[in-house]
Write an enzyme that holds these catalytic residues in place. Structure first.
Site, mmCIF file in Angstrom:
data_model
loop_
_atom_site.group_PDB
_atom_site.id
_atom_site.type_symbol
_atom_site.label_atom_id
_atom_site.label_comp_id
_atom_site.label_asym_id
_atom_site.label_seq_id
_atom_site.Cartn_x
_atom_site.Cartn_y
_atom_site.Cartn_z
ATOM 1 N N SER A 82 0.832 -1.208 0.000
ATOM 2 C CA SER A 82 0.000 0.000 0.000
ATOM 3 C C SER A 82 0.859 1.248 0.000
ATOM 4 O O SER A 82 0.462 2.280 -0.552
ATOM 5 C CB SER A 82 -0.854 0.073 1.263
ATOM 6 O OG SER A 82 -1.526 -1.114 1.485
ATOM 7 N N HIS B 5 -1.289 -2.855 -7.150
ATOM 8 C CA HIS B 5 -1.933 -2.526 -5.871
ATOM 9 C C HIS B 5 -3.445 -2.679 -6.016
ATOM 10 O O HIS B 5 -4.115 -1.802 -6.549
ATOM 11 C CB HIS B 5 -1.535 -1.087 -5.488
ATOM 12 C CG HIS B 5 -2.098 -0.613 -4.200
ATOM 13 N ND1 HIS B 5 -2.271 0.711 -3.899
ATOM 14 C CD2 HIS B 5 -2.557 -1.296 -3.108
ATOM 15 C CE1 HIS B 5 -2.790 0.837 -2.694
ATOM 16 N NE2 HIS B 5 -2.975 -0.367 -2.202
ATOM 17 N N GLU C 6 -4.064 -0.019 -8.944
ATOM 18 C CA GLU C 6 -3.012 0.980 -9.136
ATOM 19 C C GLU C 6 -1.726 0.257 -9.558
ATOM 20 O O GLU C 6 -1.241 -0.598 -8.823
ATOM 21 C CB GLU C 6 -2.809 1.694 -7.794
ATOM 22 C CG GLU C 6 -1.869 2.851 -7.792
ATOM 23 C CD GLU C 6 -2.015 3.661 -6.488
ATOM 24 O OE1 GLU C 6 -1.957 3.066 -5.390
ATOM 25 O OE2 GLU C 6 -2.198 4.889 -6.583
HETATM 26 N N1 LIG Z 1 -6.065 -4.717 3.875
HETATM 27 C C1 LIG Z 1 -6.173 -3.732 2.991
HETATM 28 O O1 LIG Z 1 -7.140 -2.949 2.987
HETATM 29 C C2 LIG Z 1 -5.108 -3.555 1.932
HETATM 30 C C3 LIG Z 1 -5.424 -2.882 0.760
HETATM 31 C C4 LIG Z 1 -4.467 -2.752 -0.256
HETATM 32 C C5 LIG Z 1 -3.192 -3.285 -0.052
HETATM 33 N N2 LIG Z 1 -2.899 -3.924 1.126
HETATM 34 C C6 LIG Z 1 -1.554 -4.470 1.274
HETATM 35 O O2 LIG Z 1 -1.620 -5.864 0.992
HETATM 36 C C7 LIG Z 1 -0.639 -6.561 1.762
HETATM 37 C C8 LIG Z 1 -1.334 -7.623 2.592
HETATM 38 O O3 LIG Z 1 -2.277 -7.014 3.416
HETATM 39 P P1 LIG Z 1 -3.448 -7.853 4.121
HETATM 40 O O4 LIG Z 1 -4.399 -6.860 4.659
HETATM 41 O O5 LIG Z 1 -3.912 -8.926 3.201
HETATM 42 O O6 LIG Z 1 -2.631 -8.522 5.329
HETATM 43 P P2 LIG Z 1 -3.047 -9.783 6.230
HETATM 44 O O7 LIG Z 1 -2.386 -9.578 7.544
HETATM 45 O O8 LIG Z 1 -4.510 -10.026 6.167
HETATM 46 O O9 LIG Z 1 -2.342 -11.006 5.475
HETATM 47 C C9 LIG Z 1 -0.948 -11.142 5.367
HETATM 48 C C10 LIG Z 1 -0.642 -12.624 5.216
HETATM 49 O O10 LIG Z 1 0.722 -12.757 4.843
HETATM 50 C C11 LIG Z 1 1.207 -13.937 5.481
HETATM 51 N N3 LIG Z 1 2.666 -13.917 5.482
HETATM 52 C C12 LIG Z 1 3.494 -13.215 6.268
HETATM 53 N N4 LIG Z 1 4.782 -13.473 5.925
HETATM 54 C C13 LIG Z 1 4.745 -14.352 4.893
HETATM 55 C C14 LIG Z 1 5.724 -14.991 4.107
HETATM 56 N N5 LIG Z 1 7.021 -14.775 4.311
HETATM 57 N N6 LIG Z 1 5.314 -15.844 3.119
HETATM 58 C C15 LIG Z 1 4.003 -16.064 2.910
HETATM 59 N N7 LIG Z 1 3.026 -15.493 3.634
HETATM 60 C C16 LIG Z 1 3.386 -14.641 4.615
HETATM 61 C C17 LIG Z 1 0.570 -13.898 6.857
HETATM 62 O O11 LIG Z 1 0.604 -15.160 7.463
HETATM 63 C C18 LIG Z 1 -0.846 -13.418 6.510
HETATM 64 O O12 LIG Z 1 -1.710 -14.521 6.241
HETATM 65 C C19 LIG Z 1 0.075 -5.497 2.611
HETATM 66 O O13 LIG Z 1 1.240 -5.091 1.925
HETATM 67 C C20 LIG Z 1 -0.951 -4.365 2.655
HETATM 68 O O14 LIG Z 1 -0.351 -3.107 2.851
HETATM 69 C C21 LIG Z 1 -3.830 -4.089 2.114
#
Ligand SMILES: NC(=O)c1ccc[n+]([C@@H]2O[C@H](COP(=O)([O-])OP(=O)(O)OC[C@H]3O[C@@H](n4cnc5c(N)ncnc54)[C@H](O)[C@@H]3O)[C@@H](O)[C@H]2O)c1
Length: 285
Positions: free
Chosen positions: A121, A142, A154
C-alpha cells in the site's frame, strides 16, 4: 524481459488481500497457487474465498460455478509450488524487511522471466526490489480492498521497473476486469497518499468535537458524494492498517496539512475552478 503470456499465478500471503487476489484471478480462468507460511493461514484464506464465492454465486455474479473456480486454486506452504508461475503477486504483511526477504526467495525460486508484483500500500517498490539481481521485473500491482468488489488497480512503477513489466501489469489487471491507473513509486502512490490524510482528518474532526462520528461520515457522504465517510471507511480498511500507512507517509512526507502552494497561487490568479472556467482543469462556460 518478462513473459508475455500469463497462465499460472502465484499469490504469496493468504490474508485479506492475497485470498481476494487469488479468488479474482481464478474467477477469470487463471490457475492459482495460494501460499502462506502456515497451513492454518492457507485454510483461513480458503474460508474467505468460499464465503465470497458463495455470496457472489447467489447474486449470479460468477462466470462459472463456484466449485470450478475454487478448483483452480491450489493451497501451499511450499515455496517450490510457485516455482513455475508466470506471475507472482506478493501480499504479505506491510513490512519492508519481510517483503525484501520474500522477493529474495522469489528471485531464487521463480523462472527468470516471471513477473514479480507487490501489493504494498505504501512501501517503496524500488526498495523492495533493491537487493535483487533483476529488479526490472518487479512492479506494484496494488489491488483495492475488497478485491472481488473494487473496480480499480493501481500500477506502481519503481525506479528500475521495465516497460514490459508495467505493460503486463496493466494487461493482467485488465484481464481481471479491473481498470488501472499508473503511479510513480513515491510514498502512498496516488490512492493512499490522498486517502490516508483524508481519513486522518476525519478522525481528528470527530475527536475535536466538530461533529458526531455519524455526522462526520454523513457530511462527507452527502456533501462530497463519496460512498463511505472516513470513519466507516477506516473501519473497513482496518485501523491498524490505516495507522501503519499514515505513519509511513508521515515519516516520508512530513507535515502535509498546510494549504498547498499551488492552491494559493491558483486562487491569487483567479483560477477558482468550474465557476471561473479554469481551475486545475478547463471548463466551457
Ligand atoms: N487490507 C487492505 O485494505 C489492503 C489494501 C491494499 C493493499 N494492502 C496491502 O496488501 C498486503 C497484505 O495485506 P493484508 O491486509 O492482506 O494482510 P493480512 O495480515 O490479512 O495477510 C498477510 C498474510 O501474509 C502472510 N505472510 C506473512 N509473511 C509471509 C511470508 N514470508 N510468506 C508467505 N506469507 C506470509 C501472513 O501469514 C498473513 O496470512 C500489505 O502489503 C498491505 O499493505 C492491504
Amino acid at each position: 524481459m518478462v513473459r508475455d503470456r500469463l497462465e499460472r499465478i502465484g499469490v504469496v500471503g493468504a490474508g485479506t488481500m492475497g485470498s481476494g487476489i487469488a479468488q479474482v484471478a481464478a474467477t477469470h480462468g487463471y490457475e492459482v497457487v495460494l501460499r502462506d507460511v502456515d497451513p492454518e493461514f492457507v485454510e483461513r484464506g480458503f474460508d474467505a474465498i468460499d464465503d465470497s464465492l458463495t455470496r457472489l454465486e447467489s447474486r449470479d455474479a460468477l462466470p462459472d460455478d463456484s466449485g470450478t473456480i475454487r478448483d483452480r486454486i491450489e493451497g501451499s506452504t511450499d515455496l517450490e509450488a510457485i516455482a513455475d508461475c508466470d506471475l507472482v503477486v506478493e501480499a504479505v504483511v506491510e513490512d519492508l524487511d519481510v517483503k525484501r526477504e520474500v522477493f529474495a526467495d522469489l528471485e531464487a525460486t521463480c523462472d527468470r522471466e516471471a513477473l514479480l508484483a507487490t501489493n504494498t500500500s505504501t512501501l517503496s517498490i524500488t526498495s523492495i526490489a533493491g537487493n535483487l539481481e533483476r529488479p526490472g521485473r518487479v512492479v506494484g500491482i496494488h489491488f483495492m480492498n475488497p478485491v472481488p468488489i473494487m473496480d480499480g488497480v493501481e500500477v506502481v512503477v519503481g525506479e528500475k521497473t521495465s516497460d514490459d513489466a508495467v505493460a503486463l501489469a496493466h494487461e493482467f489487471s485488465g484481464d481481471l476486469e479491473k481498470e488501472t491507473w499508473e503511479a510513480d513509486d513515491r510514498p502512498g502512490f496516488v490512492a493512499n497518499r490522498i486517502l490516508m490524510p483524508w481519513i486522518n482528518e476525519g478522525i481528528r474532526a470527530y475527536d475535536e468535537g466538530v461533529a458526531s462520528k455519524e455526522d462526520v461520515d454523513r457530511g462527507m457522504e452527502l456533501g462530497t458524494n463519496v460512498p463511505m465517510g472516513p470513519l466507516r471507511l477506516a473501519d473497513h480498511i482496518g485501523l491498524d492498517v490505516c495507522l501503519h500507512a499514515t505513519e509511513t507517509l508521515h515519516e516520508e512526507l512530513g507535515d502535509r496539512y498546510r494549504p498547498a502552494y499551488l492552491l494559493k497561487r491558483k486562487v491569487e490568479a483567479g483560477d477558482l475552478g468550474k465557476k471561473s472556467g479554469r481551475g486545475f482543469y478547463e471548463y466551457e462556460s
